[in-house]
Scaffold this active site. Structure first.
Site, short mmCIF file in Angstrom:
data_model
loop_
_atom_site.label_atom_id
_atom_site.label_comp_id
_atom_site.label_asym_id
_atom_site.label_seq_id
_atom_site.Cartn_x
_atom_site.Cartn_y
_atom_site.Cartn_z
N LYS A 20 10.92 1.92 6.53
CA LYS A 20 11.21 1.88 7.94
C LYS A 20 10.25 0.80 8.75
O LYS A 20 9.02 0.81 8.29
CB LYS A 20 11.41 2.99 8.67
CG LYS A 20 10.62 4.05 8.11
CD LYS A 20 9.01 4.08 8.24
CE LYS A 20 8.55 3.92 9.82
NZ LYS A 20 7.00 3.51 9.75
N LEU A 55 9.05 -3.80 1.39
CA LEU A 55 8.52 -5.21 1.78
C LEU A 55 8.54 -5.35 3.54
O LEU A 55 9.18 -4.27 4.01
CB LEU A 55 9.76 -6.38 1.57
CG LEU A 55 10.00 -6.60 -0.10
CD1 LEU A 55 11.11 -7.07 -0.48
CD2 LEU A 55 8.57 -7.06 -0.36
N ASP A 93 0.94 -1.23 -0.04
CA ASP A 93 0.05 -0.17 0.01
C ASP A 93 0.80 1.36 0.09
O ASP A 93 0.51 2.28 -0.79
CB ASP A 93 -0.92 0.10 1.40
CG ASP A 93 -2.18 -0.79 1.05
OD1 ASP A 93 -2.32 -1.03 -0.32
OD2 ASP A 93 -3.13 -1.02 1.93
N ARG A 108 2.47 -5.25 10.62
CA ARG A 108 3.04 -4.77 11.64
C ARG A 108 2.73 -5.33 13.17
O ARG A 108 3.20 -4.76 14.06
CB ARG A 108 2.61 -3.35 11.34
CG ARG A 108 3.51 -2.47 10.52
CD ARG A 108 2.71 -1.11 10.17
NE ARG A 108 1.52 -1.44 9.56
CZ ARG A 108 0.76 -0.21 8.90
NH1 ARG A 108 1.09 0.98 9.57
NH2 ARG A 108 -0.12 -0.42 8.28
#
Lengths: 360, 360
Positions: free
Chosen positions: A100, A77, A13, A170
């Protein structure tokens, strides 16, 4: 000079946002290739982002690196895949703009930094707000009106939906195990480094009450960072940071020094692209009044009109760095250093959370 | 009804501000006596504050308590003297408005609370901003727009001059050993209690980097406070507080909940007495936009026009409580409870700093 030719490894995204940004600075750089796990996915991304007819679709990331047309790669990635693909990009002598956080360990970070140095390629992280002209204006105002800085308070948070908390990369330890610290905490760390002129802190200690998911990935964390005193008689310099996937959207940054405070509530993603502000609260000569009918704090709003969004400025800067290397220069060590310091502090914050820090 | 007759024990600076406030609400209460260590000092204070011809000057604090004309006392003495004079005031059946912090130990606090209860006198602390109609308006907005509250960030700081750091009672362990925590940290604690509807936190942990003077009195301190979760599935509720005698003047309060954030930068001493504001940043339905041309946060400024300063409102409220007791009622337990909870949290913060907390 023809635009710098960028390849993208992964149809994430965040890559859409960067394709838009690269489109804005098309005199500087352009996307010429997109690689995804299948060629169909790469093709779909190219169609959706308006790159049809301009970018090649590849069914692997390696194919992007193998394309001699590609001068630099954008790597969005998951963090857990960074080491592999940074090393491969270095082997292919491609310059790298890397999302990051950079790594899941300091060992991986050092390996990547070493490989980029050896290959002579520019490595830059994808922190967009660092490239905003507003950040430069803030630095100037910090020096001119706020200095010396004594305290930084920064919070970056959003309230992640249930689907995010269940499935997003995440919140998965092997993909982005630094969780909220690596994602939103990163920007708070970067802000504190800006405030202290890129000096690394001497200690990073997690606050109690960190929230981890069942897999041990931080969803909320706070930390205190301490910097060395300028001299024995100087007050301590510190930062108090919080980051969260479970609070409503917050981007508060307050940097306080002897001269005043610099304040903004959209430090990472500005409320408006083209018109941005920050406020300086002046403290010089100010005190609580004795019979306290009030205080005499004055506020000054700094207003900037920006021709391009901050992510476009990032691509301009990356292009500038790559062009300098291509012209026989060295990679820009300022950006490499900022990247590395931010990553090490983020890692220390995470280690303090996991190691107990002062967590209860 | 004639105004409530107040005696003051001690000619402290803060007493001047309260004499002014009492003068503003002269229909409610009036100063009829001032005691100091010498009658000359009391007389000088009376002259300087415009009380000449209206207040008696005494050469001791006890004389104020012994005066049958005095219905209630204002005690601005150093904290280390509170226990003695609160007990004496209770023995004399005088209602008490006591400067904060209340005590240097929880034991002293309990003794004072017990004595006031037994004597049936109202005990109230001198936290002026708690009585500001703005605080009531904030509570209403927290419930209506911000709730549920998840995060509080509060800082109260000023940069004390060298003379203060050398001589002020607030840096002397036997007089005001809680230092910055008892002085300015108190207000941050009170703000977090307001945000969490006066529920006490379940833990108070000092941050690393607390600064103590040579005598061990805190000049800077941070803390994380955690509240019990409303239910298992609810996010944690917390506060991140900092207080300082060594930063420039700062009064930042941000209370964040699922609905938005309440923000003000003058929560303790308003910038203006008569015109006050706070801002609510609305978060409902807000997210980072996908291609991030900005965020859609909206801000609403609440503006209040106040007829009287907040310290005048405090004296009205104290008078109301005393009159209710005099009419046969009980002391107002709300204020006693808020006082006691604030003091216990302040003490826990100090204990955590001194006991190591997560201090480095």
């Amino acid at each position: 000079m023809a635009p710098l030719r960028i390849g993208i490894t992964g149809a994430a995204d965040i890559a859409r946002k960067n394709v838009r940004a690269i489109g804005i600075v098309k005199d500087a750089c352009e996307v010429v290739a997109v690689g995804s796990r299948t060629q169909a996915k790469a093709q779909a991304f190219i169609q959706e982002t308006g790159l049809a007819g301009r970018a090649k679709a590849y069914g692997s990331y390696q194919a992007v690196l193998d394309d001699p047309d590609v001068e630099a790669v954008y790597v969005p990635l998951p963090t857990g895949m960074h080491l592999e693909w940074v090393l491969k990009a270095c082997a292919a002598r491609k310059h790298i703009l890397l999302e990051k956080p950079l790594s899941l360990s300091n060992g991986d970070l050092d390996t990547m930094l070493g490989a980029a140095r050896e290959a002579g390629v520019q490595l830059m992280d994808g922190t967009m707000w660092s490239h905003n002209p507003r950040a430069t204006a803030m630095s100037r105002v910090l020096q001119a009106q706020v200095a010396p800085v004594r305290d930084v308070r920064a919070t970056l948070a959003f309230r992640a939906p249930e689907t995010f908390l269940a499935n997003d990369i995440r919140v998965q330890p092997e993909l982005d195990g630094l969780g909220a610290i690596g994602d939103v905490g990163w920007y708070c760390v970067r802000a504190s480094l800006l405030a202290y002129d890129w000096q690394p802190p001497q200690s990073v200690t997690a606050h109690p009450g960190a929230v981890l998911n069942a897999a041990g990935v931080p969803l909320y964390a706070g930390a205190t960072l301490l910097w060395p005193r300028a001299s024995e008689s100087e007050p301590q310099r510190r930062a108090t940071l919080t980051c969260s996937f479970e609070s409503s959207i917050t981007q508060d940054l307050i940097i306080t020094g002897d001269g005043g405070s610099l304040i903004l509530d959209d430090f990472c993603i500005p409320h408006h692209e083209a018109q941005q502000t920050f406020t300086v609260r002046c403290h010089t000569g100010v005190g609580f009044q004795d019979l306290a009918v009030g205080t005499t704090v004055t506020k000054e709003e700094h207003r900037l009109t920006l021709p391009e969004p901050q992510e476009a400025a990032m691509w301009r800067e990356f292009t500038r760095c790559v062009r300098a290397v291509q012209a026989g220069g060295a990679p820009d060590e300022n950006w490499v250093g900022r990247t590395a310091t931010t990553q090490r502090v983020v890692q220390a914050w995470y280690d303090s959370v996991r190691g107990g820090g002062c967590t209860r």
